[in-house]
Motif scaffolding. Structure first.
Motif, PDB file in Angstrom:
ATOM      1  N   PRO A 115     -11.025 -17.601 -11.951  1.00 17.62           N
ATOM      2  CA  PRO A 115     -11.889 -17.554 -10.558  1.00 17.62           C
ATOM      3  C   PRO A 115     -12.200 -18.883  -9.743  1.00 17.62           C
ATOM      4  N   GLY A 116     -12.325 -19.959 -10.532  1.00 15.01           N
ATOM      5  CA  GLY A 116     -12.623 -21.149  -9.906  1.00 15.01           C
ATOM      6  C   GLY A 116     -11.253 -22.136  -9.502  1.00 15.01           C
ATOM      7  N   LEU A 117     -10.118 -21.173  -9.541  1.00 16.92           N
ATOM      8  CA  LEU A 117      -8.772 -21.717  -9.314  1.00 16.92           C
ATOM      9  C   LEU A 117      -8.640 -22.404  -7.721  1.00 16.92           C
ATOM     10  N   PRO A 118      -9.081 -21.512  -6.746  1.00 19.09           N
ATOM     11  CA  PRO A 118      -8.949 -22.099  -5.402  1.00 19.09           C
ATOM     12  C   PRO A 118      -9.768 -23.713  -5.220  1.00 19.09           C
ATOM     13  N   HIS A 119     -10.766 -23.706  -5.732  1.00 20.90           N
ATOM     14  CA  HIS A 119     -11.543 -24.904  -5.673  1.00 20.90           C
ATOM     15  C   HIS A 119     -10.866 -26.055  -6.191  1.00 20.90           C
ATOM     16  N   ARG A 120     -10.580 -25.958  -7.303  1.00 19.38           N
ATOM     17  CA  ARG A 120      -9.730 -26.890  -8.048  1.00 19.38           C
ATOM     18  C   ARG A 120      -8.413 -27.382  -7.506  1.00 19.38           C
ATOM     19  N   ALA A 121      -7.643 -26.256  -7.017  1.00 20.39           N
ATOM     20  CA  ALA A 121      -6.333 -26.188  -6.651  1.00 20.39           C
ATOM     21  C   ALA A 121      -6.289 -26.554  -4.799  1.00 20.39           C
ATOM     22  N   LEU A 179      -2.349 -28.259 -10.068  1.00 25.03           N
ATOM     23  CA  LEU A 179      -3.005 -29.889  -9.923  1.00 25.03           C
ATOM     24  C   LEU A 179      -4.318 -29.670  -9.802  1.00 25.03           C
ATOM     25  N   ASP A 180      -5.299 -30.457 -10.445  1.00 29.02           N
ATOM     26  CA  ASP A 180      -6.604 -30.532 -10.297  1.00 29.02           C
ATOM     27  C   ASP A 180      -6.643 -31.702  -9.305  1.00 29.02           C
ATOM     28  N   GLU A 181      -6.921 -31.179  -7.906  1.00 30.91           N
ATOM     29  CA  GLU A 181      -6.730 -32.068  -6.928  1.00 30.91           C
ATOM     30  C   GLU A 181      -7.566 -33.090  -6.842  1.00 30.91           C
ATOM     31  N   GLU A 182      -8.986 -32.938  -7.060  1.00 27.92           N
ATOM     32  CA  GLU A 182      -9.633 -34.155  -6.988  1.00 27.92           C
ATOM     33  C   GLU A 182      -9.560 -35.110  -8.079  1.00 27.92           C
ATOM     34  N   ASN A 183      -9.337 -34.983  -9.090  1.00 22.53           N
ATOM     35  CA  ASN A 183      -9.039 -35.763 -10.355  1.00 22.53           C
ATOM     36  C   ASN A 183      -7.656 -36.329 -10.346  1.00 22.53           C
ATOM     37  N   ASP A 267     -10.619 -39.055   3.459  1.00 25.92           N
ATOM     38  CA  ASP A 267     -10.913 -40.193   2.624  1.00 25.92           C
ATOM     39  C   ASP A 267     -11.539 -39.493   1.286  1.00 25.92           C
ATOM     40  N   ARG A 268     -11.695 -38.212   1.131  1.00 28.66           N
ATOM     41  CA  ARG A 268     -11.991 -37.625  -0.088  1.00 28.66           C
ATOM     42  C   ARG A 268     -11.668 -36.223  -0.238  1.00 28.66           C
ATOM     43  N   TYR A 269     -11.985 -35.447  -1.083  1.00 29.28           N
ATOM     44  CA  TYR A 269     -11.519 -34.284  -1.459  1.00 29.28           C
ATOM     45  C   TYR A 269     -12.327 -33.035  -1.019  1.00 29.28           C
ATOM     46  N   ARG A 270     -11.806 -32.754  -0.077  1.00 25.80           N
ATOM     47  CA  ARG A 270     -12.692 -31.615   0.873  1.00 25.80           C
ATOM     48  C   ARG A 270     -12.124 -29.931   0.858  1.00 25.80           C
ATOM     49  N   PRO A 271     -12.384 -29.444  -0.266  1.00 20.31           N
ATOM     50  CA  PRO A 271     -11.732 -28.090  -0.325  1.00 20.31           C
ATOM     51  C   PRO A 271     -12.364 -26.958   0.631  1.00 20.31           C
ATOM     52  N   LYS A 272     -11.688 -26.158   1.305  1.00 22.59           N
ATOM     53  CA  LYS A 272     -12.036 -25.112   1.971  1.00 22.59           C
ATOM     54  C   LYS A 272     -10.933 -23.845   1.841  1.00 22.59           C
ATOM     55  N   PRO A 273     -10.906 -23.419   0.651  1.00 24.91           N
ATOM     56  CA  PRO A 273      -9.759 -22.413   0.326  1.00 24.91           C
ATOM     57  C   PRO A 273     -10.373 -21.047   1.146  1.00 24.91           C
ATOM     58  N   LEU A 275     -11.046 -20.807   4.060  1.00 22.39           N
ATOM     59  CA  LEU A 275     -10.557 -20.841   5.459  1.00 22.39           C
ATOM     60  C   LEU A 275      -9.196 -20.643   5.563  1.00 22.39           C
ATOM     61  N   LEU A 276      -8.625 -20.318   4.372  1.00 20.19           N
ATOM     62  CA  LEU A 276      -7.288 -20.681   4.254  1.00 20.19           C
ATOM     63  C   LEU A 276      -6.565 -21.851   4.531  1.00 20.19           C
ATOM     64  N   LEU A 277      -7.153 -22.938   4.317  1.00 22.23           N
ATOM     65  CA  LEU A 277      -6.764 -24.341   4.553  1.00 22.23           C
ATOM     66  C   LEU A 277      -6.204 -24.872   3.179  1.00 22.23           C
ATOM     67  N   HIS A 278      -5.230 -25.942   3.214  1.00 25.26           N
ATOM     68  CA  HIS A 278      -4.835 -26.334   2.024  1.00 25.26           C
ATOM     69  C   HIS A 278      -5.364 -27.856   1.929  1.00 25.26           C
ATOM     70  N   SER A 279      -6.133 -28.054   0.924  1.00 31.42           N
ATOM     71  CA  SER A 279      -6.703 -29.567   0.769  1.00 31.42           C
ATOM     72  C   SER A 279      -5.971 -30.185  -0.432  1.00 31.42           C
ATOM     73  N   PHE A 280      -5.181 -31.113  -0.189  1.00 29.60           N
ATOM     74  CA  PHE A 280      -4.370 -31.623  -1.226  1.00 29.60           C
ATOM     75  C   PHE A 280      -4.399 -33.123  -1.210  1.00 29.60           C
ATOM     76  N   ALA A 281      -4.034 -33.558  -2.351  1.00 34.71           N
ATOM     77  CA  ALA A 281      -3.722 -35.121  -2.554  1.00 34.71           C
ATOM     78  C   ALA A 281      -2.660 -35.531  -1.776  1.00 34.71           C
ATOM     79  N   HIS A 282      -2.798 -36.723  -0.958  1.00 31.55           N
ATOM     80  CA  HIS A 282      -1.832 -37.398  -0.304  1.00 31.55           C
ATOM     81  C   HIS A 282      -0.987 -38.098  -1.287  1.00 31.55           C
TER      82      HIS A 282
END
Length: 491
Positions: A115-121, A179-183, A267-273, A275-282
């Protein structure tokens, strides 16, 4: 001298960039796409490698001296593709691509299990992502699943061919759901949920890290030094950002390639799954991005030109612009390959609405251009809802060559857009910049500068207001048809 290689969907592109970021040489080799069943999209990895060899061979024939000076090679590629390698590191089947829609059920199962996958991915599970494709394989091709030694991404298969190393980097790994995007580390729970072990995915690097050196036999073939570094590189969205200088908070661009993206660096990880946005590592350390992703872009223009029997797209656009007096009475939903932002609907398809006896080919082309622009405006609204804004997006990709289309997009979105001098260089250029960073030739700020601006296209307020009723109709039309798209042919 530095080389960038981009493994796209329609072509492999290679280019040489000198120490001043000038492009010295480039070559493109076209690729074909396979759609063996409805909603399926595949390519053979061997075709990517053959095209890569051909592209570099072409550069060598006319620029052997410059090629001999290459110090590092950076890689870019279409994201999400599942390259399935067996015990001898050869592909077990065609790669399943980013615009493949077969794994919708598996997405639902993954999110139910984690259940927590979208916010980690950084994004909800979507069929185009890598992970649900592997779950699909486990169900539908169990013999192939059992034989998997390694899962790779498209550009990383080319890395394996170039230097023999199995590696990926943060920005491409970001699109796998593993991927754990934030870490900036693999999420072992997500990998296990798809039936895999950690040793079946490559090691992680930053895009500006060295990951190996060019094979001796390839260095000899191209007259290159034996110590040419292969950089981590990036997924095509991130390398597009590197090429466009979108590396600082709030910098961004619109890509008008086969697919389309609205990309804004963070400049930081800002997940908004939600809203169907992709918040990814650069593709560079300690940077992230938010992105609204459209599965359809300039490919819609290529499609309509093909079905109309038009071989010269530039001339077709000139004729279309000449007859363009007002927003089209014809409406086009540009969902030829489904859609991500804002619908997450792999089953959506293209629709012409309002055809009449007076409809001509230029009317159809105008409607297609407007449809893609409406979809971009829809996606922009998701970014704005997340509190994400870009003051002056640049426009890159093949569609950026059309002043007519980019002005139309500015008018519909109500946003000023920049076009770059010398055209939009795209992901291969960003990959070359990452190659330069991998040998520590300059800092990120020195290397990843924005291109010089050719012109700024400001939205015409009158035209923007004229388009608003059409924009509302565009949204209502999808809403009216959404349930009908689900009634799909059996695969």
């Amino acid at each position: 001298m530095f080389m960038g290689i981009d493994v796209g969907t329609s072509a492999v592109k290679a280019l040489l960039m000198d120490d001043t970021s000038a492009i010295v040489a480039e070559a493109d080799i076209a690729l074909s796409l396979s759609n063996p069943r409805p909603y399926w999209s595949e390519q053979n990895p061997s075709d990517w490698w053959d095209a890569t060899l051909q592209a570099i061979d072409l550069i060598m024939r006319e620029n052997a001296g410059a090629l001999a000076k290459v110090r590092a090679i950076g890689l870019s590629g279409q994201m999400h593709g599942a390259v399935i390698l067996g015990a001898d590191d050869t592909p077990l089947r065609p790669a399943i691509l980013w615009n493949d829609g077969r794994a919708k059920t598996e997405c639902d199962e993954l999110e139910a299990a984690l259940p927590g996958l979208p916010h980690r991915a950084g994004v909800v599970a979507m069929p185009g992502m890598t992970a649900p494709k592997i779950t699909w394989l486990q169900k539908h091709e169990p013999d192939i699943f059992a034989a998997i030694r390694t899962i790779m991404l498209p550009k990383d298969y080319i890395r394996l061919c170039l230097c023999g190393e199995k590696a990926t980097e943060m920005s491409d790994a970001a699109g796998t759901l593993w991927l754990d995007e934030e870490n900036r580390a693999w999420n072992d729970d997500a990998i296990a949920a798809t039936g895999l072990r950690r040793n079946q995915v490559p090691d992680l690097f930053e895009g500006s890290d060295p990951t190996g050196t060019l094979r001796h036999e390839l260095a000899e073939r191209w007259g290159m030094d034996k110590n040419v570094v292969i950089a981590g590189g990036g997924g095509d969205a991130a390398t597009g950002g590197i090429g466009a200088g979108a590396v600082t908070h709030g910098a961004g661009f619109i890509s008008l390639g086969t697919s389309s993206q609205l990309f804004v660096a963070s400049d930081r990880y800002r997940p908004k799954p939600e809203l169907l946005l992709h918040s990814f590592a650069h593709a560079i350390p300690d940077r992230w991005f938010q992105m609204a992703v459209l599965l359809n872009g300039a490919s819609c223009l290529a499609w309509v030109a093909k079905i109309l029997g038009e071989n010269n797209i530039g001339e077709l656009l000139t004729r279309t612009e000449a007859q363009h007096k007002k927003p089209s009475d014809l409406m086009f939903l540009p969902y030829l390959s489904g859609e991500r932002t804002p619908h997450n609907d792999p089953y959506a398809r293209g629709v012409f609405f309002g055809l009449g006896t007076n409809t001509n080919r230029e009317h159809m082309v105008q409607a297609v251009l407007e449809g893609v622009a409406f979809a971009l405006a829809d996606a922009q609204s998701c970014l704005h809802a997340a509190g994400t804004y870009c003051e002056l997006p640049g426009v890159i990709g093949g569609g950026a060559r059309s002043l007519y289309w980019t002005q139309m997009i500015a008018d519909i979105m109500g946003t000023p857009l920049a076009r770059y001098k010398g055209g939009a260089k795209g992901p291969a250029f960003g990959a070359a910049r990452l190659a330069r960073l991998s040998v520590r030739d300059g800092s990120i700020e020195e290397v990843c500068t924005p291109p010089a601006i050719e012109d700024i296209l400001k939205p015409d307020q009158n035209r923007h207001e004229q388009y608003q009723p059409r924009m509302a109709k565009f949204r209502r039309l999808y809403d009216a048809l959404a349930a009908e798209f689900q009634d799909r042919p059996a695969s």
